[in-house]
Design a protein around this motif. Structure first.
Motif, short mmCIF file in Angstrom:
data_model
loop_
_atom_site.label_atom_id
_atom_site.label_comp_id
_atom_site.label_asym_id
_atom_site.label_seq_id
_atom_site.Cartn_x
_atom_site.Cartn_y
_atom_site.Cartn_z
N GLY A 218 0.77 -1.36 -0.04
CA GLY A 218 0.07 -0.07 0.05
C GLY A 218 0.76 1.16 -0.12
N GLU A 219 2.11 1.23 -0.22
CA GLU A 219 2.84 2.44 -0.06
C GLU A 219 3.19 3.18 -1.29
OE1 GLU A 219 6.80 1.43 1.58
OE2 GLU A 219 6.03 1.02 3.47
N LEU A 220 2.85 2.40 -2.43
CA LEU A 220 2.83 3.20 -3.89
C LEU A 220 1.53 2.93 -4.48
CD1 LEU A 220 6.41 2.08 -4.90
CD2 LEU A 220 5.78 4.28 -3.82
N LEU A 221 1.18 3.91 -5.29
CA LEU A 221 0.10 3.88 -6.25
C LEU A 221 0.69 4.12 -7.71
CD1 LEU A 221 -3.05 3.84 -6.72
CD2 LEU A 221 -2.86 6.48 -6.45
N PHE A 222 0.41 3.37 -8.42
CA PHE A 222 0.50 3.52 -9.89
C PHE A 222 -0.70 3.94 -10.78
CE2 PHE A 222 3.27 0.50 -8.11
CZ PHE A 222 4.73 0.74 -8.23
N THR A 223 -0.58 4.78 -11.76
CA THR A 223 -1.62 5.30 -12.30
C THR A 223 -1.33 5.29 -13.97
OG1 THR A 223 -0.97 7.60 -12.31
CG2 THR A 223 -2.50 6.80 -10.64
#
Length: 358
Positions: A117-122
């Motif tokens: 949950g530390e990184l979000l990729f879009t």
């Protein structure tokens, strides 16, 4: 699910994450954007019975969402070519952060978290260069943007985390667009969709394309099984008299496998697969078509069609405990579609494209 809850409880007990979990948001099983009958837009949590557990306002029409793996945060993405995404605390309804696409970029309506949950990729469009990029955001620092890397193609739409927790798979739809021309498709004669497998640093592990005859089959949406099989749904941009399969599967190191039924069944899908889901319990994959008003379900091993169900304006689909669960634009939530259609709930809502599992 029990193991996941035990893990979360342990994390909470040690103070490693906030105490707000999905249980505090009413134990939703799914997320879906929708439009209420008064024309306002919302993001909703739905439990396994199709009941709404929370309803949060959105400033405009949503598309898909991403659920944080540990805490009750949802990222609501605008429909492309949107330039915002909102991070909502689903227990309080508070807007925790808002992602603004950098200059020269817009979102494609999808994103994926890392397993911790530390990184979000879009998925994003670098529209002046006509190339796709993946944006990287730090959830530990109020979703500060860390950078971006190439998606490996044009028009990246869906993105999923692979079971190894270290690889992303991107559906590069192959279609060039530009905000000045809205949703107009600018490169259909030369489009080249692909699946691209990427490390978190942007290194390409593998990229696979469809055959020349199917290069106008835009790869749009993804589902990933526990054994790392990627199922992908497509939208046909070619001759309307052709009715190619709209479903494929792939594993790293292997060839693409197309799955379809009879030409008549393919015709029923009207060249448009809107959403896709895999049921590990059934060993099956489902695709929906709002244009065709149909859902098709196939066995993952034999590729045999298991069922075809007519549901008006159907699109959202996700795996349930025993069967699939689907939503439609008329407010319906349907369970057990392959064994006997049952509308388990109905809401004064036009559900949008996706039913996102939590």
């Amino acid at each position: 699910m029990a193991d996941r809850r035990t893990f979360i409880a342990g994390m909470v007990a040690t103070g490693l994450i906030p105490k707000s979990t999905w249980a505090d948001a009413g134990n939703p099983a799914y997320l879906s954007a929708g439009m209420k009958l008064n024309g306002t837009y919302v993001l909703c949590g739905l439990n396994k019975h199709g009941e709404i557990t929370f309803e949060l306002p959105l400033p405009d029409r949503g598309h898909a969402a991403a659920a944080h793996p540990l805490r009750a945060d949802a990222v609501a993405f605008a429909r492309r070519p949107g330039t915002y995404a909102i991070i909502l605390d689903c227990t309080s309804g508070r807007e925790k952060a808002r992602l603004e696409a950098p200059s020269g970029r817009h979102f494609y309506g999808h994103g994926a978290f890392s397993a911790d949950g530390e990184l979000l990729f879009t998925t994003e469009n670098d529209y002046e260069a006509a190339r796709g990029v993946v944006g990287v955001w730090d959830a530990r620092q109020k979703y500060k943007r860390l950078g971006e890397f190439a998606s490996g193609g044009v028009g990246p739409h869906d993105i999923k985390l692979m079971p190894d927790d270290a690889t992303l798979v991107v559906a590069n739809g192959g279609i060039e667009t530009h905000p000045e021309t809205g949703r107009t498709k600018l490169n259909l004669p030369s489009m080249r969709p692909n699946l691209c497998y990427l490390n978190f640093d942007g290194h390409t592990q593998e990229r696979v394309e469809l055959s020349e005859a199917l290069r106008k089959n835009s790869i749009r949406h993804l589902a990933v099984s526990l054994d790392a099989t990627v199922a992908f749904a497509m939208q046909w941009q070619g001759d309307v008299s052709a009715h190619p399969p709209l479903l494929g599967t792939h594993r790293i190191g292997e060839a693409v496998r197309l799955i379809g039924s009879t030409p008549e069944d393919n015709r029923q899908m009207a060249g448009y697969a809107g959403s896709i889901a895999i049921s590990e319990t059934m060993g099956a994959v489902a695709v929906t078509s709002p244009r065709g008003g149909a859902m098709q379900v196939f066995d993952m091993v034999s590729a045999k069609v298991l069922s075809q169900v007519a549901i008006e304006d159907v699109c959202g689909v996700s795996a349930g405990s025993e069967d699939f669960v689907v939503t439609n634009g008329l407010g319906g939530v349907f369970s057990n579609p392959t064994t006997g259609m049952n509308q388990s709930a109905h809401h004064p809502m036009r559900w949008d494209n996706h039913l996102v599992p939590i």
